[in-house]
Every structure is written in C-alpha cells, then in structure tokens.
Design an enzyme around this catalytic site. Structure first.
Site, PDB file in Angstrom:
ATOM      1  CG  HIS A   1      -1.786  -1.210   1.321  1.00 53.15           C
ATOM      2  ND1 HIS A   1      -1.328  -2.456   1.691  1.00 53.15           N
ATOM      3  CD2 HIS A   1      -3.111  -1.369   1.055  1.00 53.15           C
ATOM      4  CE1 HIS A   1      -2.331  -3.320   1.674  1.00 53.15           C
ATOM      5  NE2 HIS A   1      -3.425  -2.687   1.285  1.00 53.15           N
TER       6      HIS A   1
ATOM      7  N   PRO B   1      -6.274  -5.164  11.043  1.00 52.15           N
ATOM      8  CG  PRO B   1      -6.850  -6.966  12.365  1.00 52.15           C
ATOM      9  CD  PRO B   1      -5.681  -6.109  11.997  1.00 52.15           C
TER      10      PRO B   1
ATOM     11  CB  ILE C   1      -8.955   8.026  -1.174  1.00 54.60           C
ATOM     12  CG1 ILE C   1      -9.095   9.226  -2.111  1.00 54.60           C
ATOM     13  CG2 ILE C   1      -8.722   6.745  -1.979  1.00 54.60           C
ATOM     14  CD1 ILE C   1     -10.136   9.081  -3.213  1.00 54.60           C
TER      15      ILE C   1
ATOM     16  CG  HIS D   1      -5.984   1.629  -0.540  1.00 53.44           C
ATOM     17  ND1 HIS D   1      -6.081   2.125   0.729  1.00 53.44           N
ATOM     18  CD2 HIS D   1      -6.083   0.269  -0.425  1.00 53.44           C
ATOM     19  CE1 HIS D   1      -6.243   1.115   1.571  1.00 53.44           C
ATOM     20  NE2 HIS D   1      -6.253  -0.020   0.899  1.00 53.44           N
TER      21      HIS D   1
ATOM     22  CB  SER E   1     -23.622 -10.093  35.231  1.00 55.04           C
ATOM     23  OG  SER E   1     -24.794  -9.372  35.417  1.00 55.04           O
TER      24      SER E   1
ATOM     25  CD  GLU F   1     -20.243  -5.743  24.778  1.00 53.99           C
ATOM     26  OE1 GLU F   1     -20.293  -5.035  23.750  1.00 53.99           O
ATOM     27  OE2 GLU F   1     -21.180  -5.815  25.596  1.00 53.99           O
TER      28      GLU F   1
ATOM     29  CG  HIS G   1     -28.432 -12.988  26.372  1.00 50.32           C
ATOM     30  ND1 HIS G   1     -29.135 -12.400  25.346  1.00 50.32           N
ATOM     31  CD2 HIS G   1     -28.053 -11.977  27.200  1.00 50.32           C
ATOM     32  CE1 HIS G   1     -29.192 -11.086  25.559  1.00 50.32           C
ATOM     33  NE2 HIS G   1     -28.533 -10.812  26.672  1.00 50.32           N
TER      34      HIS G   1
HETATM   35  C1  LIG Z   1     -11.521  -4.550   9.739  1.00 51.61           C
HETATM   36  C2  LIG Z   1     -10.993  -4.375   8.356  1.00 51.61           C
HETATM   37  N1  LIG Z   1     -11.844  -4.338   7.325  1.00 51.61           N
HETATM   38  C3  LIG Z   1     -11.372  -4.226   6.063  1.00 51.61           C
HETATM   39  C4  LIG Z   1     -10.043  -4.163   5.816  1.00 51.61           C
HETATM   40  C5  LIG Z   1      -9.519  -4.107   4.395  1.00 51.61           C
HETATM   41  N2  LIG Z   1      -9.003  -2.735   4.142  1.00 51.61           N
HETATM   42  C6  LIG Z   1      -7.724  -2.443   4.234  1.00 51.61           C
HETATM   43  S1  LIG Z   1      -7.403  -0.845   3.965  1.00 51.61           S
HETATM   44  C7  LIG Z   1      -9.029  -0.520   3.659  1.00 51.61           C
HETATM   45  C8  LIG Z   1      -9.476   0.860   3.307  1.00 51.61           C
HETATM   46  C9  LIG Z   1      -8.914   1.858   4.209  1.00 51.61           C
HETATM   47  O1  LIG Z   1      -9.108   3.122   3.763  1.00 51.61           O
HETATM   48  P1  LIG Z   1      -8.298   4.311   4.422  1.00 51.61           P
HETATM   49  O2  LIG Z   1      -8.245   4.137   5.856  1.00 51.61           O
HETATM   50  O3  LIG Z   1      -8.864   5.576   3.905  1.00 51.61           O
HETATM   51  O4  LIG Z   1      -6.834   4.100   3.894  1.00 51.61           O
HETATM   52  P2  LIG Z   1      -6.136   4.832   2.678  1.00 51.61           P
HETATM   53  O5  LIG Z   1      -6.981   4.576   1.492  1.00 51.61           O
HETATM   54  O6  LIG Z   1      -6.061   6.250   3.030  1.00 51.61           O
HETATM   55  O7  LIG Z   1      -4.812   4.151   2.597  1.00 51.61           O
HETATM   56  C10 LIG Z   1      -9.786  -1.669   3.788  1.00 51.61           C
HETATM   57  C11 LIG Z   1     -11.240  -1.707   3.587  1.00 51.61           C
HETATM   58  C12 LIG Z   1      -9.175  -4.218   6.926  1.00 51.61           C
HETATM   59  N3  LIG Z   1      -7.865  -4.186   6.798  1.00 51.61           N
HETATM   60  N4  LIG Z   1      -9.683  -4.288   8.168  1.00 51.61           N
END
Ligand SMILES: Cc1ncc(C[n+]2csc(CCOP(=O)(O)OP(=O)(O)O)c2C)c(N)n1
Length: 652
Positions: free
Chosen positions: A27, A117, A186, A258, A372, A399, A461
C-alpha cells in the site's frame, strides 16, 4: 529548511513506493500522503530512543492504519532502530521478514502493536494512554509522562471500534492521546463520500475531544498543531487533509494508489515530480544522517530520565508489586473450608479478591456487567477522568473496545489486564482476542454466563459455537473450570502465562464442589485429569468440562448401579491437555474403547478426543428461553437420559 523537510519526507515516500514495487504488493498511497506529517512528528516532537525501543517513558506511536506498514518500517530504519535494516525493507512482505505485510508486534523493535484489522490500533492506543495515566499516578510524573500518538485513516474511523474507543477516551479525558487522522477521503472502493457523510468535527467534539483541522502537506501548520497538543487538557484529533499517493502525477488522489504498486513508469514520474534522483533503496548519506540525528536525540533524553529512574528504582519495584503466589494457596485453602454450591463466576470473584489484595498491576474491568461477571471486588478502586489511582475500569457497553484497550494496557509495560462480558459476546470481542493471541500477550477474558445454564435470557444469550470457535484460535487458552478449586487453578494458570491470553468461561448457575481436598498440585495444568472412577476396571471414559462435570459424575454413579463402570475426566483446558506427553494423553484417552463427551455447547471439538465413534452430548442447535433446569432437560442433558443412551451405545 523546506528542502530538508522535503528530503526527509521523500525518504519515507520512496522507501515505501520502491518496497511495494519490489514486493509487487502493498500500500504505497498512505505513506506517500502522510509522510509530511510524520516527518514533523518524529523530527520535532516524538520522544523515542532507537537504541532502546523499550524505554519505559517513550512516546508510543501506533499505526492503526496498518496497511501503510511501509511508513512505519521506513521510519524505524531511517531513525536507526536495529530491528529494521535496509535489507529487511528490501524483503518487505517476504517470508520471515520483520517487514511483514502489516505491522506485527515484536517486543523491543519499535513496532508497538499488531495492526491491520482497521480500528484496532485506536483501541490499543486508548489502552496505552490509560496505562500511561495509571503508571504516572503511581510512579510520578518524572518517571512516566509521555504521549500516545495513533495514526488512523478514513477506514479506521468508519469502524465501530473507533466510536467505542474514542467515546471512552473522551470520557476519561486522556489528554496525552493524540490521533493523527490521515484525512485523504479515499478508501478502497473510491471516495469516502460513497459511504460516509459524518461531520467529523461534531463527531469528535461530542466525544469530548479537541479537533484541529490542518493541511497535512503544510509543515508549518503541522508543527503548530503538534505544538498545541503538547498542552491539551483532553484527547485531540489532528485531522490532516492529505492527498493519497502524493507526488504521483497520474495516480495521486485516487484509490488506485491505495493498495497496489504504482508501476515502474509511474514511479519514474514520481521521481521527476518530487525531484528525487536516487535509485530504489538508496538514501543519500547526508539525508540519512539527518534522520539518524533525529533518532539520536532520544539517547540524551533517556539518559537524563535514567538518573531519576535509578534513584527511584526500589520504590518503583515496590509500587509495581506483582506477586500473587500466596493468594492462590490461601484461596485454595479457603475453598475447602467453605464447601458449598457456587457459580464459577462467584468463585472467580473470590479468587480476584485474593489476588487484588496482593497485586497492584492487574487492571480489571467489565463491559457494564461488573455485577454479573463478578469482576469487581471490594478491593478495587475505580479509575475515572480525575483519578487514575485505581485498578478497575468501567468500560461501558463497549465490548470490542474493551478488548482492544486491554491489549493496549498489556502492551504498555508493567500492567496486566482482565475484562468481563458474557461468553456470547465474545463474538463482539473476537478480533481483539485473536490479536492478543497473535501478539502473545497474556490478556485475560472473563466470560461468564457460559451456556444454556444462564436460563431465561434465551438463545440470543446462550453460547453454542463460541467455545469451539475460541478453542480454534491458536495460542489462546480456553479454561472452563468445573468448581471453585478449578477456578482458582485456572486463574493461576492464566496469570502465570504472560505470552498466551486466556478465556475464563464461567457459569451463572451454582455448581456443587467436586475438588474437596487441598493439594499444592495444580491439576488444571494437565488440561484434563480424572476426577472420579467407579471401578478398578472400567469400560467407559466420560469427558466433560465446567458445569457438565457434575452431570458426568451423576451419570457415572448411575451407570455404576447397573455395573457399568467408568471414569470421569474433567477437561478444564483442552489446549493444555493437548500439550501433555503422549503417555499421559494415552492414560486419559486410551484406557477404554468407549468414550463419551458432555458439554452444553457445540459438540464438534470433542470429536478429537472421542473420535467419530464416540458419543457426544451437547447442543448443536440454538438454545431456549426457560428456567435452566428445563432447558437442560429439553436438550437431554440429564443423567437419566445420558445413562440410558450410553447403555444402548455400549450394548447393555
Ligand atoms: C476490519 C478491516 N476491514 C477491512 C479491511 C480491508 N481494508 C484495508 S485498507 C481498507 C481501506 C482503508 O481506507 P483508508 O483508511 O482511507 O486508507 P487509505 O486509502 O487512506 O490508505 C480496507 C477496507 C481491513 N484491513 N480491516
């Protein structure tokens, strides 16, 4: 000066662009866009010492937008961390390279946490910032007083965990927490306007954060913003308007930068546009030296800090007392003095009471279920925005954030963390639990109401597949103790394990004590062990966990009346059992041909012990809403039904 700034920032841009190109994946857009901001941060503000990445009082820098990993690797290499060489960068995304696709936490390297993530890094940063406040309160400002910076993208801020974490951070007024928002509008699918129309200023201010909007390519504005936050009274978002893929004539501002290499031709054009005359991975000595100078500043800062630290070392040690061995022995003795029917969540509370009396580094909490989950004892002091002199956090109904924050607490330095919710909501926590396991940090998840035994709240639950799903996470110990003694043992195992997180799966309903004698052996450490044998020569092995061990015992006695002799094996932790010697496992599993498992949950996982030919009693549908005894009956989880089926099964 501007030339120097551009040169420094361009090092990050080109290392990132070239490494992604060489790996043919990665990236580049984000590092290109945010390079100006992080250059000012590292040059003029961040307190860090590459010679000692573990310096206790360093500022923490968390890259929540983990896909931009080359940004972090470039910074670590340029400022002189030993952990990352230019050769490592050349091996970006290759097998066993520290420069993995997304940053992977390694202690003492400058990679503070594992991210990828999206949004997780925000919760980790909140945890780090809370840890900073707690430790500052305990050890004094001269020992702990640092910032936590977290770099996030649009994606991180779309994630639910960002809302939960930022809301709590605002509530706790974490003034030393600074979010750098790479506001390039973006993401992968295109402009963020496809999916978001939040008013960020209003959003963040409503959480109780400061909000500063700047041009992320104007170094004066960047400098001023960082200067301002040094004296903030609450957490701050610096929203930096940037252009993704900055410097790319044909691709900047587009989602195509990206997550794909720019391509050789475009990279040539970027070199022309940014006036960068150097070959891939070649950083001119002069500029590299400037970066090294930035890195070297930290040695002096740390040396100064060290003098104070040395003076206070003994006191610090005392304040961070981390001793809990006595607690377990005392608790075990208490448990046999007072043998009564008790829910394991209550047993857990008793254990926590004993631990909290002795131990000061364990930070507890729950996601609005303190009463709980039995996570809060009379020895806890609650942390709040004006007083961090405590050891308990009310996480609110958050959570996911709770679990990510616990990871941050544990990553900071000296603290351990546990937090509670219902086992069913481990689903909301799953990605953070998985990251504790991946990062090898010993966070403890107290998950109560662990089966249909919770009764009337019904199938929404009642966990069914949760245990199976958690057991299948590598490097996670899932404990399901059967009584008070086992609960104490499981807590001991969880706390003594700094590298493996633990789930404590605990009951809402009372359970009769099974282990009634004191022993200094921790039997739960075997993962599975015999708790009953009805005859010398047996023809049946009954494996069970938690609340079903008593059911297994009743069944075993019932069968004995018909001269079917068996042994009951309590299985508080499959993961620990799997690590026993072959001989031990054989002794437990191979004594009889017939094997039975009982657990009020999905039966799948037990097949590895009982085989396809074994008889598994459990629940492979959703639960029911009713008094719990009725639900057990409904699913045939009674000694009567089970013994009847067993008799048929073994042909008697
Ligand atoms: C929880 C999660 N969902 C989806 C993705 C896949 N993913 C990686 S980057 C991205 C888009 C992120 O956009 P942004 O934060 O604007 O990053 P930029 O385009 O500026 O690099 C996605 C959907 C991920 N890494 N984690």
């Amino acid at each position: 000066m501007t030339q120097l700034h551009n040169d420094l920032a361009n090092c990050i841009r080109f290392l990132s662009v070239d490494a992604v190109q060489k790996a043919n994946s990665g990236h580049p857009g984000m590092p290109m866009g945010i390079a100006d901001v992080v250059t000012v941060l590292f040059k003029d503000f961040l307190k860090f010492n590459p010679k000692n990445p573990n310096w206790l009082n360093r500022d923490r820098f968390v890259l929540s937008a983990g896909h931009g990993s080359m940004l972090l690797y470039s910074l670590l290499y340029l400022t002189g961390y030993k952990s990352i060489s230019i050769n490592d960068i050349k091996k970006f995304r290759q097998l066993n390279s520290i420069c993995a696709g997304h940053p992977e936490y390694h202690p003492n390297t400058g990679i503070e946490t594992t991210t990828g993530p999206l949004g997780q890094g925000i919760s980790n940063a909140v945890g780090l910032a809370i840890a900073e406040e707690i430790l500052k309160n305990r050890l004094g400002k001269d020992i702990i007083n640092h910032k936590t910076y977290v770099l996030v993208g649009d994606g991180c801020l779309m994630e639910g965990i960002s809302h939960e974490s930022m809301s709590l951070a605002g509530h706790l007024k974490l003034k030393n927490l600074i979010m750098i928002f790479d506001n390039n509008s973006i993401s992968i699918d295109g402009p963020t306007s496809l999916a978001v129309s939040d008013d960020y200023k209003k959003r963040f201010e409503s959480y109780g954060w400061n909000y500063i909007l700047i041009d992320g390519h104007d170094k004066n504005q960047i400098f001023k913003a960082f200067k301002k936050v040094q004296y903030a009274k609450k957490p701050t978002v610096i929203s930096c308007k940037t252009t993704i893929g900055y410097g790319s004539p044909n691709k900047s501002g587009k989602s195509s930068t990206h997550g794909s290499p720019l391509g050789e031709n475009e990279i040539k054009l970027v070199r022309q546009k940014l006036n960068w005359k150097h070959k891939p991975f070649e950083i001119p000595v002069k500029i590299l030296n400037e970066w090294k100078k930035i890195g070297n500043k930290g040695s002096k800062l740390e040396a100064k800090w060290n003098k104070i630290y040395k003076r206070k070392r003994k006191l610090i040690k005392k304040l961070l007392k981390n001793n809990f061995t006595k607690a377990f022995k005392t608790e075990k003795l208490n448990s046999i003095k007072d043998l009564k029917s008790l829910a394991t969540r209550k047993s857990s509370e008793f254990t926590l009471e004993a631990i909290t009396r002795e131990n000061t580094t364990l930070i507890g909490g729950s996601a609005d279920l303190a009463g709980s989950n039995n996570t809060k004892t009379k020895y806890h002091k609650v942390i709040n925005s004006i007083n961090f002199n405590g050891n308990y956090i009310h996480y609110g109904v958050r959570e996911h954030a709770m679990c990510g924050i616990m990871n941050g607490l544990a990553l900071h330095s000296k603290l351990r963390a546990y937090g509670g919710t219902f086992l069913i909501f481990s689903d909301y926590c799953k990605s953070s639990i998985r990251l504790s396991a991946l990062m090898k940090i010993g966070v403890i998840y107290v998950m109560t109401h662990d089966s249909i035994g919770l009764g009337e709240d019904g199938p929404t639950h009642q966990p069914i597949e949760q245990l199976t799903s958690l057991r299948s996470i590598p490097n996670l110990n899932v404990f399901r103790p059967c009584d008070r003694m086992e609960t104490i043992e499981c807590w001991e195992l969880a706390l003594k394990n700094f590298k493996t997180p633990s789930i404590l799966s605990l009951t809402r309903q009372n359970l009769e004590p099974i282990r009634k004698k004191y022993s200094n052996i921790n039997y739960s450490a075997f993962g599975a062990y015999e708790v009953l044998r009805t005859g010398k020569k047996i023809n049946l092995t009954i494996l069970a966990s938690g609340s079903e061990v008593n059911l297994a015992i009743d069944t075993s006695y019932k069968l004995a009346k018909d001269r079917i002799y068996s042994k009951v094996v309590s299985v508080p932790c499959m993961e620990l059992f799997d690590r026993q010697t072959d001989l031990y496992k054989k002794k437990i599993l191979k004594e009889t041909k017939f094997k039975i498992s009982i657990e009020a949950a999905s039966t799948d996982y037990w097949r590895k012990y009982i085989g396809t030919e074994g008889l598994a009693f459990g629940i492979d549908t959703f639960g029911k809403s009713a008094p719990y005894e009725d639900i057990y009956k409904h699913f045939g989880l009674t000694a009567e039904n089970i013994s009847k089926k067993i008799k048929y099964f073994i042909g008697k």
